[in-house]
Design an enzyme around this catalytic site. Structure first.
Site, PDB file in Angstrom:
ATOM      1  N   ASP A 441       4.762  -2.554 -41.846  1.00  0.00           N
ATOM      2  CA  ASP A 441       3.571  -3.525 -41.318  1.00  0.00           C
ATOM      3  C   ASP A 441       2.242  -2.807 -41.984  1.00  0.00           C
ATOM      4  O   ASP A 441       2.153  -1.858 -42.697  1.00  0.00           O
ATOM      5  CB  ASP A 441       3.637  -2.773 -39.795  1.00  0.00           C
ATOM      6  CG  ASP A 441       2.988  -3.907 -38.902  1.00  0.00           C
ATOM      7  OD1 ASP A 441       2.194  -4.891 -39.485  1.00  0.00           O
ATOM      8  OD2 ASP A 441       3.043  -3.968 -37.672  1.00  0.00           O
ATOM      9  N   ASP A 502       3.195 -12.956 -35.173  1.00  0.00           N
ATOM     10  CA  ASP A 502       3.135 -12.305 -33.804  1.00  0.00           C
ATOM     11  C   ASP A 502       3.357 -13.472 -32.653  1.00  0.00           C
ATOM     12  O   ASP A 502       3.610 -13.059 -31.294  1.00  0.00           O
ATOM     13  CB  ASP A 502       1.996 -11.409 -33.508  1.00  0.00           C
ATOM     14  CG  ASP A 502       2.130 -10.085 -34.296  1.00  0.00           C
ATOM     15  OD1 ASP A 502       3.480  -9.778 -34.533  1.00  0.00           O
ATOM     16  OD2 ASP A 502       1.356  -9.274 -34.259  1.00  0.00           O
TER      17      ASP A 502
HETATM   18  C1  GLA Z   1       1.989  -5.752 -35.631  1.00  0.00           C
HETATM   19  C2  GLA Z   1       3.291  -6.316 -35.697  1.00  0.00           C
HETATM   20  C3  GLA Z   1       4.293  -6.608 -34.482  1.00  0.00           C
HETATM   21  C4  GLA Z   1       4.340  -4.975 -34.026  1.00  0.00           C
HETATM   22  C5  GLA Z   1       2.863  -4.327 -33.810  1.00  0.00           C
HETATM   23  C6  GLA Z   1       3.180  -2.625 -33.517  1.00  0.00           C
HETATM   24  O1  GLA Z   1       1.195  -6.473 -34.759  1.00  0.00           O
HETATM   25  O2  GLA Z   1       2.998  -7.883 -36.125  1.00  0.00           O
HETATM   26  O3  GLA Z   1       5.220  -7.272 -34.737  1.00  0.00           O
HETATM   27  O4  GLA Z   1       5.204  -4.195 -35.138  1.00  0.00           O
HETATM   28  O5  GLA Z   1       2.084  -4.243 -35.045  1.00  0.00           O
HETATM   29  O6  GLA Z   1       2.048  -2.129 -33.322  1.00  0.00           O
END
Ligand code: GLA
Length: 673
Positions: A441, A502
């Site tokens: 990420d 998300d």
């Molecule tokens: C980002 C990712 C999510 C999750 C969060 C965790 O927003 O896109 O899928 O992994 O971080 O903090």
């Protein structure tokens, strides 16, 4: 194939297109053709057109893809042809052409690269600059390539815009007689835009008409300037970096840009997508044939509130419905019990995992699943051991306040010591517990970054991932940046899939997936089934609907299975099993967008159709006409056993007897005989 047809004339041929480069009378390489296939004779009859990499100087007043300043403050390039190197390719080998140029006076060499891969319709183009003198040269801009489309009465621009939770929204607008800038200044490719562009003459449809497109293999800041002038000419120039970022090219040094690949199709936007998907699957993805496992990801179920017992319980439920890979998301490491602490401390949280990760990993493996972890290696919370030990590793500038986003700073990945640290930590993590999958990420853009950071940072991210893959050939990696903030050919070249968004609300996801799939194939599109009402939007959708939307990509489960009733779990198990049956077709087949709300996948004799009615606003009454079938073939409906004629499925289609919203359907056909 690439051929040198006569002095100053190169003909590049792909299965369904041709590209012709010609040296102009001024010595500059120019585009003579980008469109349907041509014979050498036809190519020879073409005059040189617009420049392949327009610089500054002379009567050039358009977009400069190459801007340099020499030690004496003189700017611009006067082209001198040095020669070329050519490997024609063919017989399963890539063709590669380098047109070698230099400035007439200053010690700057410019190589224009062209590559054509076997069976692919994409032409990869990039540029290398070399300082052959003994004084530094300032590179103000170096695009990978400029692409010229043939002159038409009108032009239409297609691209995507969006934001967090709303990536990849397709925009199709008339192209202004102006310069239209698509860009990211964020240090990642962005949620608000994506580094690709398409032009058509305003007449292309999903399956008819000419479309020209290009996509950049770069995961940092970028700029594509689309130009349409008063005389009706159009094209674009693009490359890494946004405006104002400069590069010092020292004596003897070289700068190589990322590839900016172009695809032409005479078969509309669908034809463009087919060619991109084929190209990405054959030549971009590191492991195209790897089966993308059904993932369970814990994020929406638990957020930061993690414990070993709860993860074990989720793993049991996930295994029960057919999940193949269990991924523990954020919250498992250091002091990371919320957004404010722990990023950078990549060891199991000692309170949550007193015996390390091994008990959980073993549990997951005993359940027959592989184990994966979420990491965000480029970031650090100021409240972390890492920051306390290495405050100097943070990306910042003297006399400037370091901006925190989501309570975190970025590590300066342009530093080799930082990249080495990240590699060592991840290597240790993956080796220690035999981790099969990392979700990589990156949850904040660049701020306070100096000129020298933008490019080496991304190159070091690439290098760390490449090293990890080389050391752990079975490791899978998912690219993520707060959802789809870093989805591009550069990332796809070194990952197995991308976390698309998300926003997991299936009704909203349809448009996000529609945009993602314009260029990138379904096997790379991470798609989870989560809870209803949706955690972010509050939207309610039936379980089957959520599954049918997520089955159009690489299926995952992201809901809190502890709150799913026995009937839900039973239905989920059935749908996961169905997905596994169609997975080879969805991931390996040709994708046809039948409508905004329906998609067909075809692989040899197998046909899959997924359709959804997210809201009453979708008029789902017209029959859904399938594409690309054998008109003389007969197709068995795998659920009813009914035999249908290919010609009728294409001309009369499938009925849409859908009165209400939240309805969806999965149809499977097999050609018989
Ligand atoms: C980002 C990712 C999510 C999750 C969060 C965790 O927003 O896109 O899928 O992994 O971080 O903090």
């Amino acid at each position: 194939m690439i051929n040198y047809e006569e002095p100053g004339l190169w003909l590049l041929a792909t299965p369904s297109s041709a590209y012709v480069v010609r040296l102009g009378p001024d010595g500059a390489p120019r585009c003579a053709h980008w469109g349907p296939r041509l014979t050498p004779d036809q190519a020879r009859a073409l005059p040189p057109g617009r420049e392949e990499l327009p610089g500054e100087g002379g009567e050039r007043f358009g977009v400069a893809g190459l801007q340099v300043r020499y030690g004496d403050a003189v700017r611009g390039v006067e082209w001198r042809h040095l020669g070329h190197e050519i490997d024609p390719g063919g017989d399963g080998a890539a063709g590669h052409l380098v047109i070698r140029m230099a400035d007439r006076h200053y010690p700057l060499e410019i190589d224009l690269h062209y590559r054509v891969r076997p069976g692919s319709d994409a032409i990869d183009r990039w540029t290398t600059l070399r300082n052959t003198g003994d004084e530094p040269i300032t590179i103000l801009r170096c695009d990978s390539a400029a692409w010229t489309v043939p002159q038409r009465e009108d032009y239409r621009l297609t691209h995507v815009t969006g934001g967090w939770g709303a990536e990849f929204q397709v925009r199709r607008t008339a192209l202004a007689t102006a310069e239209t800038v698509l860009t990211s200044r964020r240090g990642h490719s962005g949620h608000h835009a994506n580094p690709w562009v398409m032009l058509d003459a305003g007449d292309a449809t999903e399956d008819h008409g000419e479309v020209w497109s290009a996509a950049l293999a770069w995961s940092g800041s970028w700029r594509i300037t689309v130009e349409r002038d008063h005389d009706g000419r159009a094209g674009w120039s693009g490359g890494f970096g946004h405006e104002g970022v400069t590069w010092r090219l020292g004596p003897g040094e070289a700068l190589e840009t990322p590839a900016f690949s172009g695809v032409y199709s005479a078969e509309g936007f669908g034809g463009i997508s087919h060619r991109w998907h084929d190209h990405v699957r054959r030549h971009v993805l590191p492991e195209p044939r790897r089966v993308r496992p059904v993932v369970f990801n814990s994020w929406e179920a638990t957020e930061f509130d993690i414990s070993q017992a709860q993860q074990m319980e989720l793993a049991e439920l996930a295994a029960g419905i057919g999940v193949e890979l269990f991924v523990m998301d954020d919250g498992w490491f250091g002091g990371r019990t919320g957004e404010t602490a722990g990023l950078g401390d990549w060891w199991p949280n000692p309170e949550r995992f007193p015996d390390g990760l091994t008990p959980l990993v073993e549990h997951v493996k005993r359940l027959g699943m592989a184990f994966g972890l979420w990491v965000e290696p480029e970031s650090v919370n100021p409240d972390s051991e890492l920051y306390r030990t290495h405050p100097e590793w943070v990306l910042r500038q003297p006399n400037r306040h370091p901006t925190e986003v989501r309570n975190q700073l970025l590590l300066d990945f342009s530093r080799d010591d930082v990249a080495d640290w990240a590699y060592d930590r991840l290597d240790e993590l993956v080796t220690g517990d035999d981790i099969a999958f990392l979700k990589w990420d990156m949850n904040r853009p660049f701020t306070e970054a100096g000129d020298e950071v933008w490019v080496p940072y991304i190159r070091n991210v690439y290098a760390v991932i490449d090293r990890l893959r080389a050391a752990h050939p079975h490791l899978m990696i998912e690219g993520c940046a707060s959802g789809g903030g870093r989805a591009d050919l550069g990332m796809i070249a070194r990952t197995d899939q991308i976390w698309t968004s998300d926003d997991t609300d299936a009704a909203q996801r349809i448009a996000i997936q529609h945009g993602y799939g314009q260029i990138y194939p379904a096997c790379t599109m991470g798609a989870w089934v989560t809870d209803s009402p949706n955690a972010i939007t509050g939207g309610r959708t039936p379980l089957a609907f959520r599954f049918h939307v997520a089955m159009a990509g690489a299926l995952g489960i992201g809901g809190d299975l502890r709150r799913w009733g026995p009937e839900d779990l039973e239905q989920a198990k059935h749908l996961v099993a169905r997905y596994k049956e169609i997975r080879p077709v969805v991931h390996g087949g040709r994708m046809d967008r039948l409508a905004d709300w329906a998609v067909q996948y075809t692989l040899d004799a197998d046909v899959v159709v997924l359709s959804w009615r997210p809201t009453m606003l979708v008029r789902a009454t017209a029959p859904l006409r399938l594409r690309g079938l054998d008109p003389d073939g007969r197709y068995r409906d795998e659920d009813t056993g009914e035999i249908c004629h290919g010609a009728l499925l294409m001309s009369h289609g499938l009925p849409r007897p859908w009165p209400f919203e939240g309805v969806s359907e999965l149809k499977r056909f097999t050609r018989v005989g």
